[in-house]
Scaffold this active site. Structure first.
Site, PDB file in Angstrom:
ATOM      1  N   HIS A   1       6.801  -4.590  -9.090  1.00  0.00           N
ATOM      2  CA  HIS A   1       7.048  -5.464  -7.925  1.00  0.00           C
ATOM      3  C   HIS A   1       6.283  -6.791  -7.916  1.00  0.00           C
ATOM      4  CE1 HIS A   1       3.490  -3.236  -6.764  1.00  0.00           C
ATOM      5  NE2 HIS A   1       4.159  -2.177  -6.347  1.00  0.00           N
TER       6      HIS A   1
ATOM      7  N   ASP B   1      11.433  -0.689  -5.265  1.00  0.00           N
ATOM      8  CA  ASP B   1      10.238  -0.180  -4.581  1.00  0.00           C
ATOM      9  C   ASP B   1      10.647   0.496  -3.262  1.00  0.00           C
ATOM     10  OD1 ASP B   1       7.655   0.521  -3.997  1.00  0.00           O
ATOM     11  OD2 ASP B   1       6.963  -1.497  -3.514  1.00  0.00           O
TER      12      ASP B   1
ATOM     13  N   ASN C   1       3.219   9.175  -6.326  1.00  0.00           N
ATOM     14  CA  ASN C   1       2.323   9.298  -5.158  1.00  0.00           C
ATOM     15  C   ASN C   1       2.891  10.218  -4.086  1.00  0.00           C
ATOM     16  OD1 ASN C   1       4.277   7.384  -4.407  1.00  0.00           O
ATOM     17  ND2 ASN C   1       2.867   6.164  -3.190  1.00  0.00           N
TER      18      ASN C   1
ATOM     19  N   ASP D   1       0.637   3.963  -8.986  1.00  0.00           N
ATOM     20  CA  ASP D   1       1.245   3.073  -7.983  1.00  0.00           C
ATOM     21  C   ASP D   1       0.916   3.468  -6.547  1.00  0.00           C
ATOM     22  OD1 ASP D   1       2.952   0.881  -7.137  1.00  0.00           O
ATOM     23  OD2 ASP D   1       4.275   2.437  -6.381  1.00  0.00           O
TER      24      ASP D   1
ATOM     25  N   HIS E   1       9.460   5.374   5.042  1.00  0.00           N
ATOM     26  CA  HIS E   1       8.444   5.844   5.993  1.00  0.00           C
ATOM     27  C   HIS E   1       9.162   6.229   7.280  1.00  0.00           C
ATOM     28  CE1 HIS E   1       5.020   4.705   3.554  1.00  0.00           C
ATOM     29  NE2 HIS E   1       5.539   3.506   3.381  1.00  0.00           N
TER      30      HIS E   1
ATOM     31  N   HIS F   1      11.874   2.010  -9.806  1.00  0.00           N
ATOM     32  CA  HIS F   1      10.716   2.062  -8.890  1.00  0.00           C
ATOM     33  C   HIS F   1      11.154   2.593  -7.521  1.00  0.00           C
ATOM     34  CE1 HIS F   1       6.607   0.154  -7.866  1.00  0.00           C
ATOM     35  NE2 HIS F   1       6.903   1.035  -6.935  1.00  0.00           N
TER      36      HIS F   1
HETATM   37  O1  DOR Z   1       4.951  -1.194  -0.022  1.00  0.00           O
HETATM   38  C1  DOR Z   1       4.578  -0.277  -0.740  1.00  0.00           C
HETATM   39  N1  DOR Z   1       4.844   1.017  -0.437  1.00  0.00           N
HETATM   40  N2  DOR Z   1       3.869  -0.572  -1.831  1.00  0.00           N
HETATM   41  C2  DOR Z   1       3.297   0.368  -2.589  1.00  0.00           C
HETATM   42  O2  DOR Z   1       2.666   0.037  -3.541  1.00  0.00           O
HETATM   43  C3  DOR Z   1       3.416   1.792  -2.221  1.00  0.00           C
HETATM   44  C4  DOR Z   1       4.598   2.053  -1.401  1.00  0.00           C
HETATM   45  C5  DOR Z   1       4.581   3.398  -0.733  1.00  0.00           C
HETATM   46  O3  DOR Z   1       4.320   4.396  -1.404  1.00  0.00           O
HETATM   47  O4  DOR Z   1       4.867   3.479   0.464  1.00  0.00           O
HETATM   48 ZN    ZN Z   2       3.248  -0.467  -5.756  1.00  0.00          ZN
END
Ligand code: DOR
Ligand code: ZN
Length: 435
Positions: free
Chosen positions: A233, A309, A95, A153, A313, A61
Protein backbone atom coordinates in the site's frame (compact mmCIF):
# COMPACT_ATOMS: atom_id res chain seq x y z
CA UNK A 1 -18.01 -29.78 -19.67
CA UNK A 2 -16.81 -27.51 -22.45
CA UNK A 3 -17.75 -23.86 -22.48
CA UNK A 4 -17.01 -21.25 -25.11
CA UNK A 5 -16.93 -17.58 -24.24
CA UNK A 6 -17.84 -16.18 -27.63
CA UNK A 7 -17.13 -12.61 -28.61
CA UNK A 8 -15.91 -9.80 -26.44
CA UNK A 9 -12.50 -8.22 -26.26
CA UNK A 10 -9.96 -10.65 -24.85
CA UNK A 11 -7.07 -9.00 -23.02
CA UNK A 12 -4.19 -11.13 -21.75
CA UNK A 13 -1.13 -8.91 -21.37
CA UNK A 14 1.16 -11.81 -20.40
CA UNK A 15 0.59 -13.33 -23.83
CA UNK A 16 0.37 -10.05 -25.73
CA UNK A 17 -3.30 -10.67 -26.58
CA UNK A 18 -5.76 -7.81 -27.10
CA UNK A 19 -8.48 -8.39 -29.62
CA UNK A 20 -11.81 -9.96 -30.52
CA UNK A 21 -11.39 -13.64 -29.66
CA UNK A 22 -13.23 -16.61 -28.24
CA UNK A 23 -12.06 -18.51 -25.18
CA UNK A 24 -12.60 -22.27 -24.96
CA UNK A 25 -12.74 -23.84 -21.50
CA UNK A 26 -12.74 -27.57 -20.78
CA UNK A 27 -13.56 -28.42 -17.17
CA UNK A 28 -11.31 -26.31 -14.99
CA UNK A 29 -8.75 -25.42 -17.67
CA UNK A 30 -8.35 -23.02 -20.56
CA UNK A 31 -7.99 -24.89 -23.82
CA UNK A 32 -7.65 -22.18 -26.43
CA UNK A 33 -7.95 -18.50 -27.18
CA UNK A 34 -8.65 -17.79 -30.83
CA UNK A 35 -11.06 -16.82 -33.56
CA UNK A 36 -13.87 -18.99 -34.91
CA UNK A 37 -13.46 -21.90 -32.53
CA UNK A 38 -16.04 -24.60 -33.56
CA UNK A 39 -19.12 -24.58 -31.37
CA UNK A 40 -20.16 -28.24 -31.75
CA UNK A 41 -20.58 -29.97 -28.43
CA UNK A 42 -19.84 -26.92 -26.35
CA UNK A 43 -22.01 -24.59 -24.29
CA UNK A 44 -21.78 -21.17 -25.86
CA UNK A 45 -21.79 -18.04 -23.72
CA UNK A 46 -22.35 -14.90 -25.77
CA UNK A 47 -20.13 -12.12 -24.48
CA UNK A 48 -21.68 -8.75 -25.40
CA UNK A 49 -19.79 -6.19 -27.47
CA UNK A 50 -17.71 -3.91 -25.33
CA UNK A 51 -17.22 -6.47 -22.57
CA UNK A 52 -13.70 -7.59 -21.71
CA UNK A 53 -12.61 -11.17 -21.03
CA UNK A 54 -9.37 -11.27 -19.04
CA UNK A 55 -7.40 -13.44 -16.63
CA UNK A 56 -9.06 -13.55 -13.22
CA UNK A 57 -8.14 -10.54 -11.11
CA UNK A 58 -5.94 -11.21 -8.09
CA UNK A 59 -5.84 -9.11 -4.94
CA UNK A 60 -2.68 -9.81 -2.98
CA UNK A 61 -3.53 -7.65 0.06
CA UNK A 62 -6.73 -8.74 1.81
CA UNK A 63 -7.59 -9.06 5.49
CA UNK A 64 -10.01 -11.99 5.77
CA UNK A 65 -9.99 -11.79 9.61
CA UNK A 66 -10.53 -15.51 10.16
CA UNK A 67 -9.60 -17.09 12.50
CA UNK A 68 -10.61 -14.98 15.45
CA UNK A 69 -12.26 -11.80 14.17
CA UNK A 70 -15.31 -13.26 12.50
CA UNK A 71 -17.46 -10.31 13.55
CA UNK A 72 -15.52 -8.28 10.94
CA UNK A 73 -15.21 -10.87 8.15
CA UNK A 74 -14.90 -14.59 7.52
CA UNK A 75 -13.14 -16.49 4.78
CA UNK A 76 -16.61 -17.21 3.35
CA UNK A 77 -17.88 -13.60 3.44
CA UNK A 78 -14.54 -12.21 2.31
CA UNK A 79 -14.30 -14.52 -0.68
CA UNK A 80 -17.96 -13.78 -1.55
CA UNK A 81 -16.96 -10.13 -1.55
CA UNK A 82 -13.90 -10.95 -3.66
CA UNK A 83 -15.76 -12.75 -6.44
CA UNK A 84 -18.45 -10.03 -6.51
CA UNK A 85 -15.57 -7.60 -7.02
CA UNK A 86 -14.15 -9.62 -9.91
CA UNK A 87 -11.34 -11.29 -7.98
CA UNK A 88 -10.73 -14.97 -8.60
CA UNK A 89 -7.95 -15.15 -6.02
CA UNK A 90 -6.87 -13.27 -2.92
CA UNK A 91 -3.82 -13.45 -0.71
CA UNK A 92 -4.76 -12.96 2.94
CA UNK A 93 -2.83 -11.18 5.63
CA UNK A 94 -1.65 -13.00 8.75
CA UNK A 95 -2.88 -10.48 11.39
CA UNK A 96 -5.67 -12.80 12.50
CA UNK A 97 -6.27 -14.13 16.03
CA UNK A 98 -4.16 -16.17 16.44
CA UNK A 99 -1.66 -14.80 13.95
CA UNK A 100 -0.93 -16.99 10.93
CA UNK A 101 2.59 -17.84 12.05
CA UNK A 102 2.35 -21.64 11.82
CA UNK A 103 1.07 -24.45 9.62
CA UNK A 104 -2.07 -25.06 11.71
CA UNK A 105 -3.47 -21.59 11.11
CA UNK A 106 -2.52 -21.75 7.44
CA UNK A 107 -4.27 -25.12 7.11
CA UNK A 108 -7.35 -23.75 8.89
CA UNK A 109 -7.62 -20.83 6.45
CA UNK A 110 -7.18 -23.14 3.47
CA UNK A 111 -9.86 -25.50 4.81
CA UNK A 112 -12.28 -22.58 5.23
CA UNK A 113 -11.50 -21.43 1.70
CA UNK A 114 -12.15 -24.89 0.27
CA UNK A 115 -15.44 -25.06 2.20
CA UNK A 116 -16.53 -21.69 0.80
CA UNK A 117 -15.59 -22.72 -2.75
CA UNK A 118 -15.49 -19.18 -4.14
CA UNK A 119 -12.20 -17.34 -4.73
CA UNK A 120 -8.87 -19.10 -4.38
CA UNK A 121 -7.15 -18.12 -1.15
CA UNK A 122 -3.39 -17.87 -0.77
CA UNK A 123 -2.39 -17.34 2.85
CA UNK A 124 0.49 -15.04 3.74
CA UNK A 125 2.47 -16.03 6.83
CA UNK A 126 3.88 -13.81 9.54
CA UNK A 127 7.50 -12.69 9.58
CA UNK A 128 7.69 -13.09 13.35
CA UNK A 129 5.98 -15.31 15.89
CA UNK A 130 2.70 -13.69 16.84
CA UNK A 131 3.87 -10.76 14.67
CA UNK A 132 5.49 -9.57 17.88
CA UNK A 133 8.73 -8.63 16.18
CA UNK A 134 10.94 -10.76 18.41
CA UNK A 135 11.54 -14.24 16.98
CA UNK A 136 11.39 -15.17 13.33
CA UNK A 137 8.45 -17.44 12.46
CA UNK A 138 9.22 -20.87 10.99
CA UNK A 139 9.28 -19.79 7.38
CA UNK A 140 10.01 -23.27 6.02
CA UNK A 141 6.92 -24.57 7.81
CA UNK A 142 4.76 -21.69 6.53
CA UNK A 143 5.94 -22.17 2.98
CA UNK A 144 5.37 -25.94 3.15
CA UNK A 145 1.83 -25.31 4.48
CA UNK A 146 1.02 -23.10 1.50
CA UNK A 147 2.01 -19.55 2.41
CA UNK A 148 3.06 -17.51 -0.60
CA UNK A 149 4.83 -14.62 1.18
CA UNK A 150 5.57 -13.35 4.67
CA UNK A 151 4.74 -10.06 6.37
CA UNK A 152 4.04 -8.52 9.77
CA UNK A 153 1.48 -6.24 8.09
CA UNK A 154 -0.44 -3.91 10.30
CA UNK A 155 3.03 -3.00 11.53
CA UNK A 156 6.46 -2.79 9.98
CA UNK A 157 8.95 -5.57 10.65
CA UNK A 158 10.25 -4.63 14.08
CA UNK A 159 13.94 -4.15 13.34
CA UNK A 160 16.37 -3.96 10.46
CA UNK A 161 18.03 -7.16 11.68
CA UNK A 162 14.74 -9.06 11.73
CA UNK A 163 13.88 -7.79 8.26
CA UNK A 164 17.30 -8.83 7.03
CA UNK A 165 16.81 -12.35 8.37
CA UNK A 166 13.27 -12.50 6.99
CA UNK A 167 14.58 -11.55 3.55
CA UNK A 168 17.36 -14.12 3.77
CA UNK A 169 15.00 -16.95 4.73
CA UNK A 170 12.19 -15.92 2.41
CA UNK A 171 14.77 -15.71 -0.38
CA UNK A 172 15.82 -19.30 0.25
CA UNK A 173 12.21 -20.39 -0.20
CA UNK A 174 11.58 -18.21 -3.22
CA UNK A 175 8.90 -16.03 -1.62
CA UNK A 176 8.86 -12.25 -1.09
CA UNK A 177 8.74 -10.28 2.13
CA UNK A 178 5.81 -7.87 1.98
CA UNK A 179 6.45 -4.82 4.11
CA UNK A 180 4.08 -2.38 5.74
CA UNK A 181 6.59 0.45 5.44
CA UNK A 182 6.51 2.76 8.40
CA UNK A 183 8.95 4.30 10.86
CA UNK A 184 7.07 3.87 14.10
CA UNK A 185 8.94 6.57 16.00
CA UNK A 186 7.98 9.09 13.34
CA UNK A 187 4.39 7.85 13.20
CA UNK A 188 4.01 8.16 16.95
CA UNK A 189 0.29 8.32 17.67
CA UNK A 190 -0.57 9.97 14.36
CA UNK A 191 -3.95 9.21 12.85
CA UNK A 192 -4.03 11.13 9.54
CA UNK A 193 -1.68 12.51 6.89
CA UNK A 194 0.36 15.36 8.33
CA UNK A 195 -0.72 18.51 6.53
CA UNK A 196 -3.25 21.30 6.30
CA UNK A 197 -6.38 19.17 6.67
CA UNK A 198 -5.24 17.13 9.67
CA UNK A 199 -4.01 20.33 11.33
CA UNK A 200 -7.29 22.12 10.72
CA UNK A 201 -9.16 19.25 12.39
CA UNK A 202 -6.71 18.97 15.27
CA UNK A 203 -5.65 15.45 14.26
CA UNK A 204 -2.11 14.25 14.86
CA UNK A 205 -0.18 13.82 11.64
CA UNK A 206 1.78 11.05 9.90
CA UNK A 207 4.18 12.47 7.30
CA UNK A 208 4.96 10.73 4.01
CA UNK A 209 8.57 10.43 5.18
CA UNK A 210 7.34 7.93 7.78
CA UNK A 211 6.52 5.47 4.99
CA UNK A 212 9.51 6.38 2.82
CA UNK A 213 11.93 5.59 5.65
CA UNK A 214 10.51 2.07 5.72
CA UNK A 215 10.83 1.78 1.96
CA UNK A 216 14.47 2.99 2.00
CA UNK A 217 15.33 0.51 4.76
CA UNK A 218 13.79 -2.35 2.83
CA UNK A 219 15.48 -1.36 -0.41
CA UNK A 220 18.89 -1.37 1.28
CA UNK A 221 18.23 -4.77 2.81
CA UNK A 222 16.90 -6.16 -0.48
CA UNK A 223 20.18 -5.05 -2.03
CA UNK A 224 22.17 -6.61 0.80
CA UNK A 225 20.35 -9.95 0.67
CA UNK A 226 19.44 -10.17 -3.01
CA UNK A 227 15.92 -11.15 -1.95
CA UNK A 228 12.56 -9.87 -3.16
CA UNK A 229 11.12 -6.96 -1.17
CA UNK A 230 7.53 -5.91 -1.85
CA UNK A 231 6.17 -2.55 -0.67
CA UNK A 232 2.56 -2.80 0.52
CA UNK A 233 0.00 0.00 0.00
CA UNK A 234 2.44 2.66 -1.19
CA UNK A 235 1.02 6.13 -0.65
CA UNK A 236 3.77 8.77 -0.51
CA UNK A 237 5.69 10.38 -3.35
CA UNK A 238 8.98 9.96 -1.50
CA UNK A 239 8.32 6.21 -1.36
CA UNK A 240 7.73 6.08 -5.10
CA UNK A 241 10.98 7.98 -5.67
CA UNK A 242 12.84 5.38 -3.58
CA UNK A 243 11.20 2.49 -5.48
CA UNK A 244 12.08 4.02 -8.85
CA UNK A 245 15.71 4.51 -7.86
CA UNK A 246 15.91 0.96 -6.53
CA UNK A 247 14.46 -0.48 -9.72
CA UNK A 248 16.91 1.53 -11.81
CA UNK A 249 19.71 0.05 -9.71
CA UNK A 250 18.42 -3.45 -10.42
CA UNK A 251 17.33 -4.17 -6.85
CA UNK A 252 14.50 -6.72 -6.48
CA UNK A 253 11.76 -4.37 -5.34
CA UNK A 254 8.08 -4.37 -6.31
CA UNK A 255 5.22 -2.23 -5.04
CA UNK A 256 1.45 -2.01 -4.87
CA UNK A 257 -0.99 0.88 -4.57
CA UNK A 258 -4.61 0.89 -3.41
CA UNK A 259 -7.65 2.35 -5.15
CA UNK A 260 -8.34 4.63 -2.17
CA UNK A 261 -4.86 6.17 -2.31
CA UNK A 262 -5.09 6.89 -6.03
CA UNK A 263 -8.68 8.15 -5.77
CA UNK A 264 -8.85 10.24 -2.61
CA UNK A 265 -6.74 12.83 -0.84
CA UNK A 266 -6.62 14.09 2.74
CA UNK A 267 -9.33 16.57 1.75
CA UNK A 268 -11.75 13.70 2.44
CA UNK A 269 -10.99 14.12 6.14
CA UNK A 270 -13.08 17.29 5.93
CA UNK A 271 -15.62 16.73 3.16
CA UNK A 272 -18.36 15.72 2.70
CA UNK A 273 -18.32 15.15 6.48
CA UNK A 274 -15.52 15.90 8.89
CA UNK A 275 -14.05 13.18 11.11
CA UNK A 276 -15.59 10.32 9.13
CA UNK A 277 -13.70 7.28 10.44
CA UNK A 278 -14.19 5.65 7.02
CA UNK A 279 -11.44 7.98 5.82
CA UNK A 280 -9.04 6.61 8.45
CA UNK A 281 -6.61 4.04 7.16
CA UNK A 282 -2.93 3.27 7.46
CA UNK A 283 -1.11 4.58 5.52
CA UNK A 284 -3.40 7.61 5.54
CA UNK A 285 -4.96 9.38 2.56
CA UNK A 286 -2.19 11.69 1.37
CA UNK A 287 -2.13 15.19 -0.08
CA UNK A 288 -2.80 15.85 -3.77
CA UNK A 289 0.90 15.91 -4.73
CA UNK A 290 1.30 12.37 -3.37
CA UNK A 291 -1.89 11.12 -5.02
CA UNK A 292 -0.77 12.62 -8.33
CA UNK A 293 2.68 11.06 -8.02
CA UNK A 294 1.07 7.65 -7.42
CA UNK A 295 -1.04 8.14 -10.54
CA UNK A 296 2.19 8.98 -12.39
CA UNK A 297 3.72 5.71 -11.19
CA UNK A 298 0.68 3.80 -12.42
CA UNK A 299 1.03 5.43 -15.82
CA UNK A 300 4.81 5.04 -16.27
CA UNK A 301 5.05 1.45 -15.02
CA UNK A 302 6.88 2.11 -11.73
CA UNK A 303 3.87 0.75 -9.85
CA UNK A 304 3.63 -3.02 -10.25
CA UNK A 305 0.10 -3.69 -9.17
CA UNK A 306 -3.14 -2.63 -7.55
CA UNK A 307 -4.15 -4.28 -4.26
CA UNK A 308 -7.05 -3.23 -2.06
CA UNK A 309 -5.82 -3.61 1.55
CA UNK A 310 -9.41 -4.76 2.16
CA UNK A 311 -9.60 -4.12 5.93
CA UNK A 312 -13.06 -4.88 7.31
CA UNK A 313 -14.03 -3.48 10.71
CA UNK A 314 -17.34 -3.75 12.52
CA UNK A 315 -19.65 -0.71 12.54
CA UNK A 316 -19.36 -0.41 16.32
CA UNK A 317 -15.57 -0.36 16.15
CA UNK A 318 -15.56 2.42 13.56
CA UNK A 319 -18.42 4.39 15.15
CA UNK A 320 -16.17 6.13 17.70
CA UNK A 321 -14.02 9.27 17.82
CA UNK A 322 -11.56 9.52 14.91
CA UNK A 323 -8.56 9.09 17.22
CA UNK A 324 -9.88 5.85 18.64
CA UNK A 325 -11.16 4.15 15.48
CA UNK A 326 -9.18 1.32 13.91
CA UNK A 327 -7.39 1.98 10.61
CA UNK A 328 -8.80 0.51 7.42
CA UNK A 329 -11.58 0.29 4.85
CA UNK A 330 -13.10 -2.52 2.79
CA UNK A 331 -12.12 -2.50 -0.87
CA UNK A 332 -12.82 -5.73 -2.73
CA UNK A 333 -16.13 -4.65 -4.27
CA UNK A 334 -15.12 -1.11 -5.23
CA UNK A 335 -11.67 -1.73 -6.73
CA UNK A 336 -12.83 -2.44 -10.29
CA UNK A 337 -15.31 0.47 -10.58
CA UNK A 338 -12.81 2.90 -9.05
CA UNK A 339 -9.98 1.68 -11.28
CA UNK A 340 -12.04 1.73 -14.48
CA UNK A 341 -13.52 5.12 -13.71
CA UNK A 342 -10.46 6.90 -12.33
CA UNK A 343 -7.68 5.31 -14.37
CA UNK A 344 -9.16 4.08 -17.65
CA UNK A 345 -12.10 6.39 -18.39
CA UNK A 346 -10.07 9.36 -17.20
CA UNK A 347 -7.66 8.54 -20.04
CA UNK A 348 -4.64 7.87 -17.81
CA UNK A 349 -4.17 4.24 -18.84
CA UNK A 350 -5.67 1.75 -21.27
CA UNK A 351 -7.44 -1.47 -20.39
CA UNK A 352 -4.44 -3.79 -21.01
CA UNK A 353 -2.41 -1.87 -18.44
CA UNK A 354 -5.25 -2.23 -15.94
CA UNK A 355 -5.35 -5.99 -16.50
CA UNK A 356 -1.60 -6.07 -16.03
CA UNK A 357 -1.98 -4.18 -12.72
CA UNK A 358 -4.81 -6.37 -11.43
CA UNK A 359 -4.07 -9.84 -12.81
CA UNK A 360 -0.78 -10.40 -14.65
CA UNK A 361 1.53 -8.67 -12.19
CA UNK A 362 -0.11 -9.81 -8.95
CA UNK A 363 0.37 -13.41 -10.15
CA UNK A 364 4.00 -12.71 -11.06
CA UNK A 365 4.88 -10.93 -7.83
CA UNK A 366 3.59 -13.82 -5.69
CA UNK A 367 4.42 -16.58 -8.18
CA UNK A 368 0.80 -17.70 -8.38
CA UNK A 369 -0.59 -20.01 -11.06
CA UNK A 370 -3.18 -17.51 -12.43
CA UNK A 371 -2.93 -14.18 -14.20
CA UNK A 372 -2.89 -15.71 -17.66
CA UNK A 373 -5.16 -17.21 -20.32
CA UNK A 374 -2.44 -19.56 -21.58
CA UNK A 375 -3.45 -22.99 -22.81
CA UNK A 376 -3.62 -25.35 -19.84
CA UNK A 377 -3.88 -22.54 -17.27
CA UNK A 378 -6.65 -22.71 -14.66
CA UNK A 379 -9.88 -21.26 -16.10
CA UNK A 380 -9.93 -18.30 -13.71
CA UNK A 381 -11.55 -15.57 -15.74
CA UNK A 382 -13.04 -12.16 -15.06
CA UNK A 383 -15.47 -10.56 -17.47
CA UNK A 384 -15.58 -6.78 -17.19
CA UNK A 385 -18.32 -4.44 -18.33
CA UNK A 386 -16.22 -1.29 -18.66
CA UNK A 387 -19.13 0.99 -19.51
CA UNK A 388 -21.71 -0.35 -17.07
CA UNK A 389 -22.58 2.41 -14.61
CA UNK A 390 -22.75 1.45 -10.95
CA UNK A 391 -23.89 3.06 -7.77
CA UNK A 392 -21.86 1.92 -4.77
CA UNK A 393 -24.10 1.05 -1.83
CA UNK A 394 -22.31 0.19 1.41
CA UNK A 395 -25.21 -1.82 2.79
CA UNK A 396 -25.36 -3.96 -0.33
CA UNK A 397 -21.77 -5.18 -0.02
CA UNK A 398 -21.19 -8.94 0.36
CA UNK A 399 -18.49 -8.20 2.87
CA UNK A 400 -19.56 -8.54 6.48
CA UNK A 401 -18.28 -5.00 7.06
CA UNK A 402 -19.42 -1.81 5.36
CA UNK A 403 -16.64 0.58 6.38
CA UNK A 404 -15.76 2.61 3.32
CA UNK A 405 -16.03 6.21 2.16
CA UNK A 406 -17.57 5.52 -1.27
CA UNK A 407 -21.19 4.98 -0.23
CA UNK A 408 -23.49 6.49 -2.88
CA UNK A 409 -20.70 7.07 -5.42
CA UNK A 410 -21.65 6.67 -9.05
CA UNK A 411 -18.92 5.22 -11.21
CA UNK A 412 -18.52 3.96 -14.77
CA UNK A 413 -17.27 0.41 -15.10
CA UNK A 414 -18.09 -2.82 -13.36
CA UNK A 415 -17.67 -6.56 -13.17
CA UNK A 416 -19.99 -8.68 -15.34
CA UNK A 417 -18.98 -12.14 -14.16
CA UNK A 418 -16.30 -14.11 -12.36
CA UNK A 419 -15.25 -17.71 -13.05
CA UNK A 420 -12.96 -19.79 -10.88
CA UNK A 421 -11.66 -23.07 -12.27
CA UNK A 422 -14.24 -22.90 -15.06
CA UNK A 423 -17.13 -22.44 -12.61
CA UNK A 424 -19.20 -19.25 -12.61
CA UNK A 425 -18.97 -17.96 -9.02
CA UNK A 426 -20.51 -14.54 -9.63
CA UNK A 427 -22.80 -13.09 -12.28
CA UNK A 428 -23.77 -9.45 -11.99
CA UNK A 429 -27.57 -9.22 -12.40
CA UNK A 430 -27.13 -5.72 -13.88
CA UNK A 431 -24.90 -7.03 -16.68
CA UNK A 432 -26.19 -8.52 -19.94
CA UNK A 433 -24.50 -11.88 -19.65
CA UNK A 434 -25.73 -15.27 -18.49
CA UNK A 435 -23.42 -18.12 -17.56
O1 DOR B 1 -5.60 0.44 7.32
C1 DOR B 1 -5.07 -0.61 7.65
N1 DOR B 1 -5.80 -1.63 8.16
N2 DOR B 1 -3.75 -0.73 7.52
C2 DOR B 1 -3.08 -1.78 7.99
O2 DOR B 1 -1.90 -1.82 7.86
C3 DOR B 1 -3.79 -2.86 8.71
C4 DOR B 1 -5.20 -2.93 8.33
C5 DOR B 1 -6.03 -3.77 9.26
O3 DOR B 1 -5.63 -4.89 9.57
O4 DOR B 1 -7.11 -3.33 9.67
ZN1 ZN C 1 -0.50 -2.54 6.12
Amino acid sequence: MKRLLKGGRVIDPGNGIDGMHDVLIDGDRIVRVGRDIPVEGVTVVEVPDGYVVCPGLIDIHVHLREPGQEHKETVASGTASAVAGGFTAVACMPNTTPVNDNANVTAYILAKAAEAGLARVYPIGAVSRGSKGELLADIAELKAAGCVAITDDGHPTASALLLRRALEYAGMFGIPVIEHCEDQSLKGDGVAHEGFHAASLGLRGIPGACEALGVERGVLLAELTGSHFHVAHMSARASLRAVRKAKEAGIRVTCEVTPHHFTLTDESLLTPVAYDTNTKMNPPLREAADRDAILGGIVDGSVDLIATDHAPHHYDEKNVEFDRAPFGIVGLETAVPLSLDRLVHSGLIRLPRLVELMATNPARVLNLPGGTLSEGAPADITILAPDLKVRIVANALRSRSKNMPFDGWELRGSVAATMVGGRPVFVNPEASIRL
